[in-house]
Design an enzyme around this catalytic site. Structure first.
Site, PDB file in Angstrom:
ATOM      1  N   ARG A 116       0.849  -1.211   0.000  1.00  0.00           N
ATOM      2  CA  ARG A 116       0.000   0.000   0.000  1.00  0.00           C
ATOM      3  C   ARG A 116       0.877   1.252   0.000  1.00  0.00           C
ATOM      4  NH1 ARG A 116      -1.730   2.175   4.558  1.00  0.00           N
ATOM      5  NH2 ARG A 116      -2.268   0.235   5.591  1.00  0.00           N
TER       6      ARG A 116
ATOM      7  N   TYR B  23     -16.173  16.674 -16.105  1.00  0.00           N
ATOM      8  CA  TYR B  23     -16.504  15.254 -15.942  1.00  0.00           C
ATOM      9  C   TYR B  23     -17.529  15.081 -14.811  1.00  0.00           C
ATOM     10  CZ  TYR B  23     -15.930  10.328 -14.902  1.00  0.00           C
ATOM     11  OH  TYR B  23     -16.182   9.002 -14.666  1.00  0.00           O
TER      12      TYR B  23
ATOM     13  N   ASP C 152      -7.274  18.625 -15.101  1.00  0.00           N
ATOM     14  CA  ASP C 152      -7.594  17.253 -15.493  1.00  0.00           C
ATOM     15  C   ASP C 152      -7.203  17.133 -16.965  1.00  0.00           C
ATOM     16  OD1 ASP C 152      -8.789  14.918 -16.419  1.00  0.00           O
ATOM     17  OD2 ASP C 152     -10.531  15.107 -15.108  1.00  0.00           O
TER      18      ASP C 152
ATOM     19  N   LYS D  81      -8.209   5.919 -19.519  1.00  0.00           N
ATOM     20  CA  LYS D  81      -8.536   6.388 -20.855  1.00  0.00           C
ATOM     21  C   LYS D  81      -7.324   6.244 -21.776  1.00  0.00           C
ATOM     22  CE  LYS D  81     -12.341   7.264 -18.647  1.00  0.00           C
ATOM     23  NZ  LYS D  81     -12.639   8.545 -18.032  1.00  0.00           N
TER      24      LYS D  81
HETATM   25  C1  LIG Z   1     -13.101   9.035 -16.816  1.00  0.00           C
HETATM   26  C2  LIG Z   1     -12.694  10.383 -16.365  1.00  0.00           C
HETATM   27  C3  LIG Z   1     -12.425  10.646 -15.020  1.00  0.00           C
HETATM   28  C4  LIG Z   1     -12.603   9.603 -13.927  1.00  0.00           C
HETATM   29  O1  LIG Z   1     -11.776   8.513 -14.106  1.00  0.00           O
HETATM   30  P1  LIG Z   1     -12.119   7.002 -13.630  1.00  0.00           P
HETATM   31  O2  LIG Z   1     -10.895   6.273 -14.042  1.00  0.00           O
HETATM   32  O3  LIG Z   1     -13.364   6.591 -14.350  1.00  0.00           O
HETATM   33  O4  LIG Z   1     -12.327   7.045 -12.162  1.00  0.00           O
HETATM   34  C5  LIG Z   1     -12.008  11.917 -14.674  1.00  0.00           C
HETATM   35  N1  LIG Z   1     -11.886  12.902 -15.603  1.00  0.00           N
HETATM   36  C6  LIG Z   1     -12.156  12.683 -16.902  1.00  0.00           C
HETATM   37  C7  LIG Z   1     -12.007  13.803 -17.872  1.00  0.00           C
HETATM   38  C8  LIG Z   1     -12.571  11.427 -17.331  1.00  0.00           C
HETATM   39  O5  LIG Z   1     -12.849  11.224 -18.627  1.00  0.00           O
END
Ligand SMILES: *Cc1c(COP(=O)(O)O)cnc(C)c1O
Length: 383
Positions: free
Chosen positions: A46, A98, A170, A195
């Protein structure tokens, strides 16, 4: 060293014990201590694990940052980055954002005494107008989900330095191949590695990167204390994805640019949202702060929700699914899917209309994708 060289080599030297060319999956919870007083670099997974460490070093270098931390999901990474806040602090966030980040601000942070105001993504003035003496952080999503709006990272970071607030970005949609917010003055970068970084729709993960040692310490302590860490195998999958990030992003972009041009001419399409199109209202800003425009595009259909139903039902290659950034093309309805949990009023405020369709353009042949879209747009079927 250049981006693709870092992605393949950095933090990932051959294993010193065996010569293994890929970083081994250290599937262990704990590590033998030398004696009562001394432990090795790792003692409990962890707190730290060699496979995760390799991923974290590579992520930091790709964002041109000093410190990287990996998390079990993008929202876990978001929550970790927001630990730099305290009760009483105020956040200004992008309005088009998001859905899961919005949920964190409203459902998790607000009850703990951190309030958030939402600014129009497209103008620096709109963010500036929301700043109060309590503002500690501006949270940017650029390009944004699902409207592909941009925010000026450099201008807002300069404002932050003058007025004493942090800027977090982000960077999931652009990926570090096309946009490096730390180079533009931002303090923190967050990713959903689910992603583009993972890139193959087979793993959930997140990351936080910063060059600020004090911020890193807060977020790292939270990672160890709250424990939303990715498993070694998941780290390995994301590391494998990173090695091809450059070539994937170039192809995602080429395919998206092609389809954006085709769709812009189509009589069933009211509007195409893609920063790479000269018709995008912030095309100039996109050229300044990004080195490419990415693989996400959104279209508004003239026929409203019925047209969205027809399109999604007729497509053969584009898969109706929530995620994005993988090798296969996906299609989503933001109002029905990713932002479906919002109230109609919240969706209206975000200009998330029923006729929107979001495309994650994959790595299939561009002509095949074009034919799939044109075919699905042209055959009306009754539902
Ligand atoms: C998918 C996404 C998230 C969240 O990510 P997870 O891996 O689904 O928890 C945050 N910001 C953006 C722009 C996203 O596309």
């Amino acid at each position: 060293m250049q981006f693709e060289t870092i992605a393949i080599h950095d933090g990932q030297a051959p294993d010193p014990h065996t010569g293994s060319v890929t970083v081994p999956v250290y599937q262990t919870s704990t590590f033998e201590r030398e004696d009562l007083e001394h432990h090795r670099d790792f003692f409990y997974s962890r707190i730290g694990n060699p496979t995760r460490k390799a991923l974290e070093s590579t992520l930091a270098l790709l964002e041109n940052g000093r410190f990287g931390l990996a998390f079990a999901s993008g929202v876990a990474a978001t929550m970790a980055a927001l630990q730099v806040l305290k009760p009483g602090d105020h956040v200004v966030a992008s309005n088009d954002i998001y859905g899961g980040s919005y949920r964190i601000f409203e459902q998790l942070l607000r009850p703990w005494g951190v309030t958030t105001t939402y600014a129009e993504n497209e103008t620096t003035e709109s963010y500036a107008a929301c700043i109060t003496p309590e503002t500690k952080l501006i949270w940017l999503e650029t390009p944004s989900n699902p409207l592909l709006q941009l925010s000026d990272i450099t201008a807002l970071s300069e404002l932050g330095k003058r007025q004493g607030f942090l800027v977090a970005v982000d960077n999931t949609f652009a990926s570090p191949y096309f946009q490096r917010p730390l180079d533009l003055g931002a303090d923190i970068v967050v990713h959903s590695t689910t992603k583009y970084l993972g890139g193959h729709s087979d793993v959930i993960g997140g990351a936080v990167i910063t060059s600020n040692p004090a911020l890193h310490t807060i977020i790292k302590n939270y990672q160890a204390a709250a424990g939303a860490i990715p498993a070694p195998w998941d780290c390995w999958l994301i590391l494998r994805g990173l090695k091809t990030l450059k070539i994937r992003m170039k192809e995602h972009e080429a395919n998206a640019l092609h389809l954006a041009g085709v769709l812009e001419q189509h009589p069933a399409v009211e509007r195409v949202f893609y920063p790479g199109l000269p018709s995008h209202p912030q095309h100039e800003l996109a050229k300044q702060q990004m080195s490419g425009f990415g693989g996400m595009l959104t279209i508004a259909l003239k026929g409203g929700l019925p047209a969205v139903k027809t399109l999604t039902a007729n497509l053969k290659l584009f898969i109706l699914a929530d995620s994005l950034g993988g090798v296969e093309s996906l299609i989503a309805s933001p109002p029905k899917m990713t932002l479906g949990a919002l109230s109609p009023e919240e969706r209206r405020r975000r200009r998330c209309t029923d006729n929107l369709v979001r495309l994650s353009v994959g790595l299939e042949n561009a002509a095949d994708l074009e034919a799939d879209l044109l075919n699905a747009l042209d055959i009306p079927i009754s539902i």
